[in-house]
Each structure stands twice: as structure tokens, then as C-alpha cells.
Design an enzyme around this catalytic site. Structure first.
Site, PDB file in Angstrom:
ATOM      1  N   TYR A  54     -18.860  36.963  38.270  1.00 26.75           N
ATOM      2  CA  TYR A  54     -18.626  38.382  38.571  1.00 26.75           C
ATOM      3  C   TYR A  54     -17.831  39.015  37.445  1.00 26.75           C
ATOM      4  O   TYR A  54     -16.825  38.456  37.007  1.00 26.75           O
ATOM      5  CB  TYR A  54     -17.859  38.562  39.888  1.00 26.75           C
ATOM      6  CG  TYR A  54     -18.689  39.330  40.874  1.00 26.75           C
ATOM      7  CD1 TYR A  54     -18.960  40.682  40.643  1.00 26.75           C
ATOM      8  CD2 TYR A  54     -19.259  38.723  41.977  1.00 26.75           C
ATOM      9  CE1 TYR A  54     -19.779  41.386  41.518  1.00 26.75           C
ATOM     10  CE2 TYR A  54     -20.071  39.428  42.851  1.00 26.75           C
ATOM     11  CZ  TYR A  54     -20.327  40.765  42.608  1.00 26.75           C
ATOM     12  OH  TYR A  54     -21.125  41.466  43.454  1.00 26.75           O
ATOM     13  N   GLU A  83     -17.300  42.826  37.084  1.00 24.69           N
ATOM     14  CA  GLU A  83     -17.225  44.297  37.194  1.00 24.69           C
ATOM     15  C   GLU A  83     -16.236  44.841  36.175  1.00 24.69           C
ATOM     16  O   GLU A  83     -15.142  44.292  35.991  1.00 24.69           O
ATOM     17  CB  GLU A  83     -16.790  44.697  38.612  1.00 24.69           C
ATOM     18  CG  GLU A  83     -17.921  44.579  39.612  1.00 24.69           C
ATOM     19  CD  GLU A  83     -17.517  45.091  40.999  1.00 24.69           C
ATOM     20  OE1 GLU A  83     -16.321  45.319  41.243  1.00 24.69           O
ATOM     21  OE2 GLU A  83     -18.421  45.248  41.836  1.00 24.69           O
ATOM     22  N   ASP A 104     -35.664  59.007  26.102  1.00 24.58           N
ATOM     23  CA  ASP A 104     -35.976  57.816  26.894  1.00 24.58           C
ATOM     24  C   ASP A 104     -36.985  56.985  26.101  1.00 24.58           C
ATOM     25  O   ASP A 104     -38.165  57.275  26.088  1.00 24.58           O
ATOM     26  CB  ASP A 104     -36.543  58.252  28.256  1.00 24.58           C
ATOM     27  CG  ASP A 104     -36.946  57.069  29.127  1.00 24.58           C
ATOM     28  OD1 ASP A 104     -36.936  55.925  28.624  1.00 24.58           O
ATOM     29  OD2 ASP A 104     -37.285  57.301  30.299  1.00 24.58           O
ATOM     30  N   THR A 148     -35.665  50.376  28.015  1.00 22.51           N
ATOM     31  CA  THR A 148     -35.773  49.078  28.666  1.00 22.51           C
ATOM     32  C   THR A 148     -35.719  48.024  27.572  1.00 22.51           C
ATOM     33  O   THR A 148     -36.095  48.279  26.420  1.00 22.51           O
ATOM     34  CB  THR A 148     -37.096  48.909  29.421  1.00 22.51           C
ATOM     35  OG1 THR A 148     -38.167  48.961  28.468  1.00 22.51           O
ATOM     36  CG2 THR A 148     -37.304  49.997  30.460  1.00 22.51           C
ATOM     37  N   LYS A 207     -39.904  45.827  27.311  1.00 29.39           N
ATOM     38  CA  LYS A 207     -41.241  46.301  26.916  1.00 29.39           C
ATOM     39  C   LYS A 207     -41.477  45.905  25.452  1.00 29.39           C
ATOM     40  O   LYS A 207     -41.487  44.717  25.169  1.00 29.39           O
ATOM     41  CB  LYS A 207     -41.373  47.799  27.209  1.00 29.39           C
ATOM     42  CG  LYS A 207     -41.274  48.079  28.732  1.00 29.39           C
ATOM     43  CD  LYS A 207     -41.405  49.541  29.112  1.00 29.39           C
ATOM     44  CE  LYS A 207     -41.216  49.713  30.629  1.00 29.39           C
ATOM     45  NZ  LYS A 207     -41.173  51.136  31.032  1.00 29.39           N
ATOM     46  N   ARG A 214     -35.874  41.380  31.265  1.00 31.16           N
ATOM     47  CA  ARG A 214     -36.051  42.587  32.083  1.00 31.16           C
ATOM     48  C   ARG A 214     -34.708  43.279  32.262  1.00 31.16           C
ATOM     49  O   ARG A 214     -33.754  42.674  32.765  1.00 31.16           O
ATOM     50  CB  ARG A 214     -36.631  42.158  33.440  1.00 31.16           C
ATOM     51  CG  ARG A 214     -37.020  43.273  34.380  1.00 31.16           C
ATOM     52  CD  ARG A 214     -38.009  42.753  35.395  1.00 31.16           C
ATOM     53  NE  ARG A 214     -39.215  42.330  34.697  1.00 31.16           N
ATOM     54  CZ  ARG A 214     -40.155  43.175  34.249  1.00 31.16           C
ATOM     55  NH1 ARG A 214     -40.059  44.459  34.477  1.00 31.16           N
ATOM     56  NH2 ARG A 214     -41.192  42.714  33.586  1.00 31.16           N
TER      57      ARG A 214
END
Ligand SMILES: *Cc1c(COP(=O)(O)O)cnc(C)c1O
Length: 434
Positions: free
Chosen positions: A60, A62, A213, A239, A242, A248
Site C-alpha cells: 500500500y 497512498e 489526450d 495510456t 497502446k 495496462r
């Protein structure tokens, strides 16, 4: 016995779960013996697979490096710093956030950093190639912000000026009328280079911010095949899976001025704990994309798409915008066969081992579920080493399949030829068992 098509470097560790192992084996078989022409897909390197399958999934974290809400992040901080440093160096950006779980999340965070609820955003029409997160009625984006849109110019019969390219007069007109607070460039189905400069000028003329984008062309930009929006746009989202060929996920680049707002929008604004195993895999991919071989890859992706487009034109298909300048080919099926829908073409090609997706063409009379077009991409098969000769052959196979779509013998013969073609270009030749 090792499987014919291994799914990951860790197949051997899954023998205790034969159900999942068998399913992964089936998917590895599918990815290895059929053609992957979905424009948003790629094959990561084994190193990216290994990092994303690592023990970092246990942690974790955060917050951000040096400012975490949990203990034990000494190593994770170094991993995330490495990913951020590699990414800012790759694109020459002032600031990077590598935590977005996906491209959609990156866009939501960017909107949150730049806008108040109810603000107006100018983005590309969904039925001309815009993404769901650019204001689709089905997306939360359209419920929080007010989207107005621009599209592409009309198609013409002039082969030198085929039309169906972004209509900057329209972008400027709508901007003047609607006074957006944000202008968005970027598309999910558009086969041309998107020049960031005219968007910047239009955004400046109405005092708007500019978001690029780059979900699709990020790898082409990193490889120098397309102009970079970094340094032109205020924020660049993309992303990592791609054309950039990473795991991913998503990422955001911005100016130093916007760094705090962007980071706060990702966490705690939108997400909880980051996927640090994916962040490590992103770091691996960013280093791969900085190598000279990746520039050669990006150039080959574009050359391969052009070869596929030329072959499809020879087969009698009309290409939206007359051709391609990136990794995508948008096919309008109506001139080839007025009765053939995108939905049927996708299903028939799937049976022949050619994987792609149906897509609307500009001003498509059919619904987005049926469509009159197909979207094809060259990025994944270029990774396996295919070149223009293979793309030309694939264009012929697509024509043969769709002409013979009601004949099972034709589909079976194409399927056999696809299997033979793929056998020469395994996606993971270096994994054990391949
Ligand atoms: C793919 C895509 C996205 C979303 O990426 P996901 O990782 O699927 O959420 C956003 N914008 C554009 C233009 C895209 O093509």
C-alpha cells in the site's frame, strides 16, 4: 511439460491452480495463433510482464514519494521516482504522474485538476472518433462538465483532398461561440497526425487550457514518429498499453505550474492506493521506449499501417480520410459491400483468426453497436516483427474473408493461413516453452 504458448514468466508457479493456468494457456494460444489488429492493443516485453507480476502488488502506498500515508515505502518511493524520472526524460516534460490506473482515470484527473463542475469543455465528437471520456452521454464526464464538440470535415471524391480530417475552422468557430475553459485534442479512431499547435492557438484565443489526450499515439510520439504535444499542451494524458507498449495503465504529464493540482486530482481526488507493480512495469516500458530500437519500431508501425491501408484499398475498401499517418486504418465497408456491417465483419474475421473491432465511420447511418466500419491497427503485430510484406498479405486475407463470408471453406482456409503466418512471428519467443 511446458505449454506450447506460455502466458507469463511465472506459468510454473500456477500449477497449483490448474483452472486459471488452463485459461491463461488458452488465451496465450489465442494471442499466438491469431492476428491482433485491435488498434489499442500491443504485446509488452517479458520484462514488463515480470515487473507487473511482481511482489509490489503487496504494498500500500497512498500518497507520493516522500509523502506516503503508510510505512515501509522506502523502496516503493525509489521505484515511483524512477518511473517519474524516466517518463519526464522520455517526453521532456516538467512533471509526471504515473499513478492513473487507466487512460480514462487520467482524463478524469486532468479534468478535475483544470475545471470546476459545470465548466464547458470542447472535445472531439464521439461519432467522429472522440473517446467516451470526451463527454459521452454514458460517461460521468458529461454529467459533471458541459461538453461541446468539433468533428472532421466532410468526405470528398478528390483523392488529393479526401477530407475527414479535423476541421480547424469548426474547432475555432465552436470555441468562439461556446467559450470553453478547456480544449481537448485526441481521439480513439482517427488515422491522421494530430498537430497540437492549431489547438493551442485556438485555446489561447479564448483563454482556455489545452489538454492533449495522447492515449493512442503516445508510443509514436515517444519514438519520434509524431509531433510531441509536450511543451504545447498544458496537460498530456495517455495510456501506457497502446502504442507505448507498456503495462495496462495511464499517466499524466504537465507543466510545473499544474503539478500540485494534477497530483491532488489523482490522489486523493480520484484514486486510493497506486498499483506499484504496474508503476514498476511502466518504468521498464519507459526505459524501453527511450532506446533507439523503439524509434525504429514507431517508424515501422506507421509504415506497416500504410502497407495495410494500401492493400485494403486494392481490395476495394474505402479508407476514412483516404489513408493513414499513424498506426490505425479506418475502413468504410459500404463501398465494398453495402450490406456488410461492421458487426458482421468483425464476427466473420474473428472466425478466420483476424481480431479487430467494428467502428463507426464519420456520420455513420448505423448505430455504434452495428456500425459501417472497422478499425484496424498495426502496433501489436509490428512488435512481433511483422513488416510491410506481412501487412500486404493480411490486407488480402481480410478481403478474401469478407468476400467469402458465407462460405465456411473460405473461412477455414484463411484461418489455416493465419495460423501459419502467426507461427513465424511468436509474440513471446524468449519465454520458457515458446
Ligand atoms: C483508450 C483511450 C482512453 C482510455 O484508456 P483506458 O485505459 O481504456 O481507460 C482515453 N482516451 C482515448 C483517446 C483513448 O483512445
Amino acid at each position: 511439460m511446458s505449454p506450447a504458448h506460455p502466458a507469463s514468466p511465472f506459468d510454473g508457479w500456477l500449477t497449483g491452480d490448474p483452472e486459471v493456468l488452463a485459461l491463461l494457456g488458452d488465451e496465450a494460444e489465442r494471442q499466438s495463433t491469431t492476428l491482433q489488429l485491435i488498434a489499442s492493443e500491443n504485446f509488452t516485453s517479458p520484462a514488463v510482464l515480470a515487473a507487473s507480476g511482481s511482489i509490489l502488488t503487496n504494498k500500500y502506498a497512498e500518497g507520493y514519494p516522500g509523502r506516503r500515508y503508510y510505512g515501509g515505502n522506502q523502496v516503493v518511493d525509489r521505484i515511483e521516482d524512477l518511473a517519474r524520472d524516466r517518463l519526464t526524460a522520455l517526453f521532456g516534460a516538467e512533471h509526471a504522474n504515473v499513478q492513473p490506473h487507466a487512460g480514462a482515470t487520467a482524463n478524469l484527473a486532468a479534468y478535475q485538476a483544470l475545471l470546476d463542475p459545470g465548466d464547458t469543455v470542447l472535445a472531439m465528437r464521439l461519432d467522429h472518433g472522440g473517446h467516451l471520456t470526451h463527454g459521452s452521454p454514458a460517461s460521468i464526464t458529461s454529467k459533471v462538465w458541459r461538453f461541446v464538440s468539433y468533428g472532421v470535415s466532410a468526405a470528398t471524391d478528390d483523392p488529393d483532398k479526401p477530407g475527414e480530417i479535423i476541421d480547424f475552422d469548426q474547432v475555432a468557430d465552436v470555441a468562439r461561440r461556446e467559450r470553453p475553459k478547456l480544449v481537448v485534442a485526441g481521439s480513439t479512431a482517427y488515422a491522421r497526425i494530430i498537430d497540437p499547435l492549431p489547438f493551442r492557438e485556438i485555446a489561447d484565443s479564448v483563454g482556455a487550457r489545452f489538454l492533449f489526450d495522447a492515449a493512442h499515439p503516445a508510443g509514436l510520439i515517444a519514438g519520434g514518429a509524431h509531433p510531441s504535444p509536450v511543451g504545447v499542451a498544458d496537460v498530456v494524458t495517455f495510456t501506457t498499453h497502446k502504442t507505448l507498449r507498456g503495462p495496462r495503465g495511464g499517466a499524466i504529464l504537465c507543466t510545473a505550474e499544474l503539478a500540485k493540482a494534477v497530483d491532488a486530482a489523482v490522489f486523493p481526488g480520484l484514486q486510493g492506493g497506486p498499483l506499484e507493480h504496474v508503476v514498476a512495469a511502466k518504468a521498464v516500458a519507459f526505459a524501453e521506449a527511450a532506446r533507439p530500437e523503439f524509434a525504429a519500431y514507431a517508424a515501422q508501425v506507421v509504415a506497416n499501417a500504410r502497407a495495410l491501408a494500401d492493400a485494403l484499398a486494392t481490395e476495394g475498401f474505402r479508407l476514412v480520410s483516404g489513408g493513414t499517418e499513424n498506426h490505425q486504418v479506418l475502413v468504410d465497408l459500404r463501398s465494398f459491400d453495402a450490406d456488410l456491417t461492421g458487426k458482421e465483419a468483425q464476427e466473420v474475421l474473428d472466425r478466420a483468426g483476424i481480431t479487430c473491432n467494428r467502428n463507426t465511420v464519420p456520420d455513420d447511418p448505423r448505430s455504434p453497436f452495428v456500425t459501417s466500419g472497422l478499425r484496424l491497427g498495426s502496433a501489436a503485430q509490428t512488435t512481433t516483427g511483422m513488416g510491410e510484406a506481412e501487412m500486404t498479405r493480411i490486407g488480402g486475407l481480410i478481403g478474401r474473408t469478407l468476400r467469402g463470408r458465407s462460405d465456411d471453406a473460405v473461412l477455414a482456409s484463411v484461418r489455416a493461413e493465419v495460423r501459419e503466418l502467426c507461427a513465424g512471428f511468436p509474440p513471446y519467443p524468449t519465454l520458457a516453452g515458446a
